[in-house]
Design a protein around this motif. Structure first.
Motif, PDB file in Angstrom:
ATOM      1  N   HIS A   4       0.777  -1.111  -0.210  1.00  0.00           N
ATOM      2  CA  HIS A   4       0.128  -0.001   0.005  1.00  0.00           C
ATOM      3  C   HIS A   4       0.971   1.269   0.120  1.00  0.00           C
ATOM      4  CE1 HIS A   4      -3.623  -2.071   0.407  1.00  0.00           C
ATOM      5  NE2 HIS A   4      -3.481  -2.816   1.341  1.00  0.00           N
ATOM      6  N   THR A   9      -1.076   0.889   8.485  1.00  0.00           N
ATOM      7  CA  THR A   9      -2.266   0.633   8.042  1.00  0.00           C
ATOM      8  C   THR A   9      -3.271   1.202   9.388  1.00  0.00           C
ATOM      9  OG1 THR A   9      -2.200  -1.549   9.156  1.00  0.00           O
ATOM     10  CG2 THR A   9      -1.425  -1.165   7.011  1.00  0.00           C
ATOM     11  N   ARG A  10      -4.629   1.396   8.951  1.00  0.00           N
ATOM     12  CA  ARG A  10      -5.842   1.396   9.713  1.00  0.00           C
ATOM     13  C   ARG A  10      -5.822   0.397  10.724  1.00  0.00           C
ATOM     14  NH1 ARG A  10     -10.348   0.968   5.359  1.00  0.00           N
ATOM     15  NH2 ARG A  10      -8.302  -0.415   4.413  1.00  0.00           N
ATOM     16  N   TRP A  17      -2.497   6.414  11.278  1.00  0.00           N
ATOM     17  CA  TRP A  17      -2.984   6.207  10.011  1.00  0.00           C
ATOM     18  C   TRP A  17      -3.526   7.559   9.763  1.00  0.00           C
ATOM     19  CZ3 TRP A  17      -7.958   6.677   8.615  1.00  0.00           C
ATOM     20  CH2 TRP A  17      -8.465   6.584   7.267  1.00  0.00           C
ATOM     21  N   ASP A 288      -8.503   4.621   3.008  1.00  0.00           N
ATOM     22  CA  ASP A 288      -8.219   3.405   3.208  1.00  0.00           C
ATOM     23  C   ASP A 288      -6.385   3.292   3.370  1.00  0.00           C
ATOM     24  OD1 ASP A 288      -6.921   3.745   0.625  1.00  0.00           O
ATOM     25  OD2 ASP A 288      -8.319   2.688  -0.419  1.00  0.00           O
ATOM     26  N   ASP A 289      -5.847   2.343   3.116  1.00  0.00           N
ATOM     27  CA  ASP A 289      -4.238   1.953   3.341  1.00  0.00           C
ATOM     28  C   ASP A 289      -3.590   2.700   2.486  1.00  0.00           C
ATOM     29  OD1 ASP A 289      -5.030   0.866   5.714  1.00  0.00           O
ATOM     30  OD2 ASP A 289      -4.886  -1.168   5.318  1.00  0.00           O
ATOM     31  N   ASP A 290      -4.232   3.348   1.341  1.00  0.00           N
ATOM     32  CA  ASP A 290      -3.523   3.926   0.266  1.00  0.00           C
ATOM     33  C   ASP A 290      -3.790   5.390   0.470  1.00  0.00           C
ATOM     34  OD1 ASP A 290      -2.192   1.803  -1.606  1.00  0.00           O
ATOM     35  OD2 ASP A 290      -4.299   1.055  -1.397  1.00  0.00           O
TER      36      ASP A 290
END
Length: 511
Positions: A4, A9-10, A17, A288-290
């Motif tokens: 990602h 990450t979340r 994050w 999101d993770d991006d």
């Protein structure tokens, strides 16, 4: 395994994050003053879209925009004891109007320049607007008064977080005065519905509208209503409020009018507001993770075109192709407005620009290379469908004409997808099977993972009984959110007192 765009990450650390998204998406940065932020162009562009769409809705309901001063005399607050108590700990106060040298290379307030009366930096404008209403309203013919202002306010927060809880933030605040209580209550609920519709249809943010419990009312209000959103970590975010103030402020500010029978009456007033906190909600609901994912209706640029330039003579033809594409897109209409398409010609590698826009959350990213141009095509990346099943970037090659003609539908699909994902998450994380306090404790027993909201039945205690209940919840880091307007009727006992319940209330952890 998908690699990602963000380095956190979340799932690993939701708070880190969140901060990473703000940084990597170029939304905002620290300013050097605790709790105050610099809102960068992409972040402010989102706020401008929020302003535009919400302002249209506010004006459509008959309200007019105006502006009131940033500085408010302290005496205005002292007229309304409950209101000043509610904001006293958060007020920033100006006491001097000039600085002088301290003789050591620094500056200090000039003792001779002390103000006769301290000025409060606007935490909200009820008091100064109430004073104006007292001048403007003399007769029933002057009512209703329906105004709104877009402004900044200052509340000296001890614990700050960008967009969610800042010392200075941007907002709109509406203030109205009415001849009757029924009209004022109708106004309060009308604006709550404006907020609900705006949040869901423009920001793709599903919310629960309802009345706040007594302990959560705006200082000086008779009733406060809110829209509550659920973040991806299960916590609640109060995304907008609408307050019925009755005659509390009009009595303190002497807002009186002569009715049709010639008798003097106090006006009934309301206030309502939504702030840059909405951007924080957008991040935590859709990101999101991006990085960020911006709903197309509030995205500054809905489609970003990235030409695959090679620093070669043929680049001129590719740029011309992309400019023509940009013009065709701008001629299309999405959500009743021209499509907002940006051609990114910054001198950087195409892959770097692509991932930059992924992190910013541009709804649709178009990459155009020499082969695309030769074939009359474009390569399309939708921010809601970034990867294929095999984990690789999903870049679909479409005929240019087909993409242009279908751009509005694709944007609508992205908007609908973001709302549907958030709505499914909200609905799946509201528990309604808790029947006693022990069950409520069990529901929130895991301090790391928040279950979302729990809707329980309660007897709506007031006064000391409510204070005791709030302290029990505080020990669990829980708060009463609101009483949902669409909740089922009570049919059991209060989970807090065991008495017959009168309604259902949402409980949760919150920002």
């Amino acid at each position: 395994m998908i690699k990602h765009a963000l380095n956190v990450t979340r799932e690993a650390d939701f708070s880190a994050w969140y901060q990473s998204v703000i940084t990597e998406a170029d939304l905002a940065e620290e300013s050097g003053v605790r709790g105050c932020m610099v809102i960068r162009p992409w972040g402010y562009g989102i706020w401008e879209r929020i302003q535009r769409l919400l302002d249209d809705r506010i004006k459509a309901t008959g309200h007019e925009n105006c502006y009131f001063p940033l500085f408010i005399p302290l005496s205005y607050f002292e007229k309304e004891a409950e209101h000043v108590d509610g904001f006293a700990k958060e007020m920033a106060v100006v006491t001097h109007h000039r600085l002088i040298s301290d003789g050591k290379g620094g500056l200090v307030p000039d003792p001779s320049a002390k103000l006769e009366e301290p000025l409060v930096v606007r935490p909200t404008s009820e008091t100064v607007i109430g004073t104006a209403f007292a001048r403007w309203v003399q007769s029933w013919r002057d009512l209703p008064v329906l105004i709104n202002q877009w402004a900044n306010v200052v509340r000296w927060e001890m614990r700050t977080r960008m967009f969610l809880r800042t010392t200075e933030f941007l907002w709109q605040e509406g203030h109205t005065a009415h001849a009757t209580e029924a009209e004022a209550r109708e106004e309060t609920l009308k604006m709550l519905e404006v907020y609900r519709e705006f949040a869901e249809n423009c920001v793709a943010l599903p919310v629960i509208a309802g009345e706040k419990p007594e302990n959560e009312r705006f200082p000086g209000a008779i009733a406060t209503f809110s829209i509550e959103a659920m973040m991806q970590d299960g916590k609640a975010l109060q995304a907008g409020t609408s307050h019925f103030l009755g005659t509390n402020f009009s009595s303190a500010q002497n807002i009186r009018f002569q009715n049709a029978e010639g008798q003097l009456e106090l006006a009934q007033t309301t206030s309502w507001g939504m702030s840059t906190r909405m951007i924080g909600g957008l991040i935590m609901v859709h990101g999101d993770d991006d990085g960020l994912r911006v709903p197309p209706r509030v995205a500054p640029w809905q489609i970003v075109i990235v030409p695959m330039l090679r620093d070669q003579p043929e680049d001129a033809d590719l740029i011309a192709y992309c400019k023509s594409l940009q013009g065709e897109l701008a001629a299309q209409s999405a959500f009743g407005e021209p499509v907002r398409a940006l051609l990114d010609l910054k001198p950087a590698k195409a892959a770097g620009k692509r991932w930059g826009w992924v992190k910013k959350g541009a709804p649709i990213i178009i990459e155009v290379g020499g082969r695309d141009m030769a074939g009359g095509n474009v390569s399309v990346i939708r921010r809601t469908a970034l990867y294929r099943a095999d984990g690789k970037l999903d870049s679909a090659v479409l005929a240019r004409g087909d993409f242009v003609s279908g751009a509005a539908a694709m944007l609508a699909e992205v908007q609908d997808t973001l709302f549907a994902q958030a709505k499914a998450r909200l609905d799946a994380n509201i528990a309604r099977d808790v029947n006693d306090f022990a069950g409520l404790e069990r529901a929130f027993a895991d301090a790391v993972k928040n279950p979302g909201f729990v809707e329980v039945q309660w007897a709506k205690p007031t006064g000391a009984a409510l204070d005791k209940l709030v302290e029990r919840l505080k020990a669990l880091k829980l708060t009463l959110r609101n009483v949902p307007m669409d909740a089922a009727a009570a049919d059991g006992v209060c989970v807090f007192t065991g008495e017959p319940a009168v309604e259902r209330v949402l409980v949760g952890r919150s920002y």
